[in-house]
Write a protein that holds these residues in place. Structure first.
Motif: not given
Length: 494
Positions: A400, A416, A448
């Motif tokens: 990420y 995400r 996430l």
């Protein structure tokens, strides 16, 4: 429930408490692993890092244009697998599997590679491929320092292997030498991969958005595509490369000492590689059954298990059985934790071990002991899943962060989304491991969206797909070079 039973349960739970890790502790473990990732990727720090973050020299993934026939070889556990994979719009695979004899796992390296080549030769004969020279994808699932896609130096054996004459050697060269000795077939170009990389390649072929390759089986490990700007030990800053983390070695530097129990220490000391692969010894199938065994021995010695009114008759025979290393197999944990048949399975397993654990001993007594054994199994398998979740979270957060960097600091919902491709018997066959892993990952990284995808024979098809990608890139380069040559030739003639 009697007061005595309540007291016993309370003491058992107190002993098992050392395996229960809080969310904060798991976040600390994740942070410590991230620091080891950075050390492993550093040019000046990799050698001292416990987590080596090994380059795989896989710089691209399947794009759907790969075609052809490939052999795949999977060596990394107790079984040897050979595959013939036809790659086109769909994959078709023919495979054979054979258990590797223990004497081959612990004897001379040449004997192991001769055994491997004999099996490849027999498989080629059975598939009528003798006249073809096919590229080979070679999954070799041990810690290796990869120098090129076809050169991989064994750092050390794990998973019960200890063959002499292989440490520090190029396993591809040893395979080629065995082929030359046997002279049973001609081998095409070899692409050597770790099982995590093979799993990732296999999952990407079916889901282009897969980001992490994860193994939780006999051993545990993971890989992911890392930005080359972060890979200091390779002289290139553009694009990405698949990094084999070798996270099983995490903890060798001491960062897991506060979560390593006395039971873990005992299992480690009696293993064939004491002091190394600390993280793997808390998670993988090679060790989970052994951890349960030493806990059951402790509970029996303390008369919290198999005690009570028949202690003098029953407990000594139980201890003789349980004190035998490797007597309690990891597969037993899965059977014992089954929701519907767990109690019956527990009794059956104990009877198979020779404990004569029958209903004649008293229904209440049997049920109480079965319950304790199931607690032990669930506690230890849950800890394994939670530790794995902490490590998966570390990689997911790193991916990420790389995406945010690529987007110049901007965050998007799509960035995400992280998909983890998974293979391994612990993940696939344990009734609760997958659920515990997914739930804890969500707790540790709520920002996430991390999903898990089962790999379908990743070590076999993934190795073949790696060879196919290498062939595609080589063909593309050859075409480019030809165009350059024609262009230079035309320019010179003018």
């Amino acid at each position: 429930m009697s007061t005595q039973s309540q007291d016993i349960r309370s003491e058992v739970l107190q002993i098992l408490q050392c395996f229960q890790l809080s969310e904060d502790k798991l976040k600390d473990i994740s942070d410590a692993l991230e620091k080891e990732f950075v050390r492993g990727l550093g040019k000046d720090t990799q050698e001292a890092a416990s987590v080596k973050m090994l380059p795989t020299f896989i710089v691209d993934t399947p794009d759907g244009t790969e075609k052809g026939d490939f052999l795949a070889l999977d060596v990394g556990g107790t079984n040897l697998r050979v595959h013939h994979v036809h790659v086109d719009k769909e994959l078709t695979t023919e495979s054979e599997e054979e258990k590797i004899p223990e004497e081959k796992m612990t004897g001379r390296g040449d004997d192991l590679f001769d055994f491997i080549v004999d099996k490849i030769s027999a498989f080629i004969d059975s598939q009528k491929l003798k006249d073809q020279v096919l590229p080979l994808g070679f999954t070799f699932s041990f810690p290796c320092q990869q120098k090129a896609i076809d050169k991989s130096i064994l750092i050390r054996w794990t998973k019960g292997f200890s063959c002499s004459g292989v440490d520090g050697k190029d396993v591809v060269q040893l395979l080629k030498e065995a082929v030359d000795r046997k002279q049973g077939f001609k081998m095409g170009p070899v692409s050597v991969v770790n099982d995590t990389a093979a799993t990732l390649m296999s999952c990407i072929y079916r889901n282009k958005k897969c980001d992490i390759g994860l193994i939780v089986g006999t051993g545990t490990n993971a890989c992911f595509m890392e930005d080359m700007r972060n890979v200091q030990c390779v002289d290139c800053e553009d694009g990405q490369m698949c990094i084999n983390t070798e996270w099983g070695a995490f903890g060798e530097e001491g960062s897991l000492k506060d979560v390593q129990t006395d039971f873990d220490i005992e299992v480690d000391k009696k293993s064939n590689n004491p002091g190394v692969h600390i993280f793997e010894k808390m998670i993988s199938g090679l060790y989970l059954g052994e951890i349960v065994r030493v806990v059951l021995v402790k509970l029996t010695e303390d008369e919290l298990l198999f005690g009570g009114q028949i202690s003098d008759k029953f407990r000594p025979s139980v201890l003789r059985v349980l004190k035998t290393p490797s007597q309690f197999k990891t597969e037993f944990i899965s059977e014992i934790e089954e929701q519907d048949k767990g109690p019956e399975n527990t009794v059956e397993i104990l009877n198979k071990l020779g404990l004569d654990f029958s209903r004649d001993l008293g229904r209440d007594w049997v049920e109480e002991n079965v319950k304790i054994i199931r607690w032990v199994c669930k506690t230890i398998s849950t800890r394994a899943a939670h530790l794995c979740a902490a490590a998966v979270t570390t990689i997911a957060m790193r991916i990420y962060a790389n995406r945010i960097y690529a987007n110049r600091g901007e965050k998007s919902t799509a960035d995400r989304n992280i998909t983890v491709g998974v293979d391994g018997t612990v993940y696939k066959k344990h009734p609760n491991f997958k659920k515990e892993l997914e739930a804890m990952v969500q707790q540790l990284a709520p920002e996430l969206h991390i999903t898990f995808q089962d790999s379908e024979d990743g070590s076999g098809t993934g190795a073949a797909l790696t060879a196919a990608v290498v062939q595609r890139l080589q063909n593309k380069k050859a075409e480019h070079d030809k165009r350059e040559e024609r262009g230079n030739g035309g320019s010179t003639s003018l």
